[in-house]
Design an enzyme around this catalytic site. Structure first.
Site, PDB file in Angstrom:
ATOM      1  N   SER A 142       0.862  -1.190   0.000  1.00  0.00           N
ATOM      2  CA  SER A 142       0.000   0.000   0.000  1.00  0.00           C
ATOM      3  C   SER A 142       0.890   1.229   0.000  1.00  0.00           C
ATOM      4  CB  SER A 142      -0.870   0.017   1.254  1.00  0.00           C
ATOM      5  OG  SER A 142      -1.491   1.272   1.405  1.00  0.00           O
ATOM      6  N   TYR A 158      -0.854  -0.097  10.454  1.00  0.00           N
ATOM      7  CA  TYR A 158      -1.038  -0.463   9.040  1.00  0.00           C
ATOM      8  C   TYR A 158       0.119   0.078   8.193  1.00  0.00           C
ATOM      9  CZ  TYR A 158      -3.309  -1.088   4.489  1.00  0.00           C
ATOM     10  OH  TYR A 158      -3.591  -1.465   3.185  1.00  0.00           O
TER      11      TYR A 158
HETATM   12  N1  NAP Z   1      -8.856  -1.602  -0.827  1.00  0.00           N
HETATM   13  C1  NAP Z   1      -7.871  -0.718  -0.932  1.00  0.00           C
HETATM   14  O1  NAP Z   1      -8.102   0.474  -1.227  1.00  0.00           O
HETATM   15  C2  NAP Z   1      -6.439  -1.139  -0.679  1.00  0.00           C
HETATM   16  C3  NAP Z   1      -5.434  -0.185  -0.899  1.00  0.00           C
HETATM   17  C4  NAP Z   1      -4.100  -0.551  -0.706  1.00  0.00           C
HETATM   18  C5  NAP Z   1      -3.795  -1.845  -0.331  1.00  0.00           C
HETATM   19  N2  NAP Z   1      -4.793  -2.754  -0.110  1.00  0.00           N
HETATM   20  C6  NAP Z   1      -4.403  -4.107   0.301  1.00  0.00           C
HETATM   21  O2  NAP Z   1      -5.047  -5.056  -0.518  1.00  0.00           O
HETATM   22  C7  NAP Z   1      -5.248  -6.279   0.211  1.00  0.00           C
HETATM   23  C8  NAP Z   1      -6.708  -6.694   0.103  1.00  0.00           C
HETATM   24  O3  NAP Z   1      -7.493  -5.643   0.630  1.00  0.00           O
HETATM   25  P1  NAP Z   1      -9.078  -5.566   0.414  1.00  0.00           P
HETATM   26  O4  NAP Z   1      -9.391  -4.148   0.174  1.00  0.00           O
HETATM   27  O5  NAP Z   1      -9.512  -6.602  -0.505  1.00  0.00           O
HETATM   28  O6  NAP Z   1      -9.543  -5.909   1.916  1.00  0.00           O
HETATM   29  P2  NAP Z   1     -10.875  -6.602   2.454  1.00  0.00           P
HETATM   30  O7  NAP Z   1     -11.993  -6.349   1.533  1.00  0.00           O
HETATM   31  O8  NAP Z   1     -10.973  -6.189   3.882  1.00  0.00           O
HETATM   32  O9  NAP Z   1     -10.501  -8.168   2.375  1.00  0.00           O
HETATM   33  C9  NAP Z   1      -9.455  -8.648   3.169  1.00  0.00           C
HETATM   34  C10 NAP Z   1      -9.255 -10.107   2.860  1.00  0.00           C
HETATM   35  O10 NAP Z   1      -8.166 -10.588   3.687  1.00  0.00           O
HETATM   36  C11 NAP Z   1      -8.620 -11.749   4.367  1.00  0.00           C
HETATM   37  N3  NAP Z   1      -7.923 -11.969   5.620  1.00  0.00           N
HETATM   38  C12 NAP Z   1      -7.774 -11.135   6.675  1.00  0.00           C
HETATM   39  N4  NAP Z   1      -7.090 -11.743   7.654  1.00  0.00           N
HETATM   40  C13 NAP Z   1      -6.800 -13.000   7.208  1.00  0.00           C
HETATM   41  C14 NAP Z   1      -6.111 -14.107   7.747  1.00  0.00           C
HETATM   42  N5  NAP Z   1      -5.601 -14.086   8.988  1.00  0.00           N
HETATM   43  N6  NAP Z   1      -5.981 -15.223   6.997  1.00  0.00           N
HETATM   44  C15 NAP Z   1      -6.509 -15.283   5.746  1.00  0.00           C
HETATM   45  N7  NAP Z   1      -7.191 -14.271   5.180  1.00  0.00           N
HETATM   46  C16 NAP Z   1      -7.327 -13.141   5.917  1.00  0.00           C
HETATM   47  C17 NAP Z   1     -10.121 -11.531   4.572  1.00  0.00           C
HETATM   48  O11 NAP Z   1     -10.745 -12.757   4.873  1.00  0.00           O
HETATM   49  P3  NAP Z   1     -12.124 -12.863   5.719  1.00  0.00           P
HETATM   50  O12 NAP Z   1     -13.238 -12.692   4.701  1.00  0.00           O
HETATM   51  O13 NAP Z   1     -12.064 -14.209   6.335  1.00  0.00           O
HETATM   52  O14 NAP Z   1     -12.119 -11.763   6.737  1.00  0.00           O
HETATM   53  C18 NAP Z   1     -10.481 -10.963   3.208  1.00  0.00           C
HETATM   54  O15 NAP Z   1     -10.593 -11.991   2.253  1.00  0.00           O
HETATM   55  C19 NAP Z   1      -4.783  -6.001   1.646  1.00  0.00           C
HETATM   56  O16 NAP Z   1      -3.475  -6.485   1.818  1.00  0.00           O
HETATM   57  C20 NAP Z   1      -4.797  -4.485   1.716  1.00  0.00           C
HETATM   58  O17 NAP Z   1      -3.895  -3.983   2.682  1.00  0.00           O
HETATM   59  C21 NAP Z   1      -6.106  -2.440  -0.281  1.00  0.00           C
END
Ligand code: NAP
Length: 236
Positions: A142, A158
């Site tokens: 990120s 974070y």
């Molecule tokens: N969205 C953005 O704007 C953004 C920007 C920069 C970076 N990112 C990065 O992109 C990645 C995905 O983000 P997202 O936006 O898709 O987040 P999200 O919608 O909150 O989804 C997070 C995912 O991670 C899983 N997870 C969390 N803890 C876990 C664990 N201990 N073991 C296995 N799975 C786990 C969750 O599973 P459950 O369904 O079981 O909770 C879910 O599938 C992250 O690394 C985040 O930091 C996102």
């Protein structure tokens, strides 16, 4: 046809990676904490019964990491791309990581998922990555992890976890260079997901498609770099 292993595939970016790789004919091992409750993944399984394998994995649980390796090793001869996507924004119910309310449990949980687990997953799956002729590890980072671009306070755990993930990516790239394995830290952009929230400017399809294409094109020249979804370097 590539074989892709994705963490955190139940929703958000991980689900979209699974969908887009399947749509182009790749084989996806989609891992998630609760496969029984992962309705969207089950829907994908009904569309792509032969190319999608759903496996249970909590990335912070050593037994779970061991079990997943033992199980997939029986079925798959290699993994071409590991996408370390699972992430959390906070380990604190209130999602607070602000000065005056810092507590160490938040840091411990966030680092466990965002920083340590991607390294341990890379290590665990290395024997299968080594069997690919062109293996890649994509760590979803990120811009919050960019020290140079940081201009606001808050989100201590974070931001620090993603800065540390970037270092993990760089060190891994050095260790894996001789094996020809490419490692990337990629900032996906601010995307509408549960984590990104509804105010995020980006819909999910395009950034994921860009990251897939960037991953395809990446070579050892890019290994260890911190890139945005268009392939531009993000300042450390
Ligand atoms: N969205 C953005 O704007 C953004 C920007 C920069 C970076 N990112 C990065 O992109 C990645 C995905 O983000 P997202 O936006 O898709 O987040 P999200 O919608 O909150 O989804 C997070 C995912 O991670 C899983 N997870 C969390 N803890 C876990 C664990 N201990 N073991 C296995 N799975 C786990 C969750 O599973 P459950 O369904 O079981 O909770 C879910 O599938 C992250 O690394 C985040 O930091 C996102």
């Amino acid at each position: 046809m590539k074989k892709i292993f994705i963490t955190g595939a139940s929703r958000g970016l991980g689900l979209e990676f699974s969908k887009q790789y399947l749509e182009r004919g790749d084989t996806v091992i989609a891992s998630c904490r609760n496969p029984e409750k992962a309705e969207a993944l089950k829907d994908l399984k009904s569309i792509f019964p032969d190319n999608l394998t759903i496996v249970q994995l909590d990335v912070v649980d050593e037994q779970s990491r061991n079990d997943v390796f033992t199980n997939i090793e029986k079925e798959f001869d290699a993994i071409d791309i590991l996408i370390n996507n699972a992430g959390i924004i906070s380990g604190n119910e209130s999602e607070s990581s602000v000065l005056g309310e810092i507590y160490k449990e938040d840091f411990r949980k966030v680092f466990s998922v965002n920083t340590i687990a991607p390294l341990l997953m890379s290590e665990k799956l290395l024997p299968l990555l080594e069997k690919s002729s062109n293996a890649k590890i994509v760590n979803i980072s990120s811009q919050n992890g960019s020290i140079a671009l940081r201009s606001v306070g808050g989100k201590y755990s974070y931001a620090a976890s993603k800065a540390a993930l970037n270092m993990v990516t760089k060190v891994l790239s050095n260790d894996l260079k001789d094996k020809g394995i490419i490692t990337l830290a990629i900032h996906p952009g601010w995307i509408k997901t549960d984590m990104g929230g509804s105010n995020a400017p980006l819909e999910i399809e395009e950034p994921i498609s860009q990251i897939i294409s960037l991953t395809d094109k990446s070579s050892l020249n890019e290994s260890g770099k911190f890139l945005d979804r268009e392939g531009k370097e993000v300042p450390w």
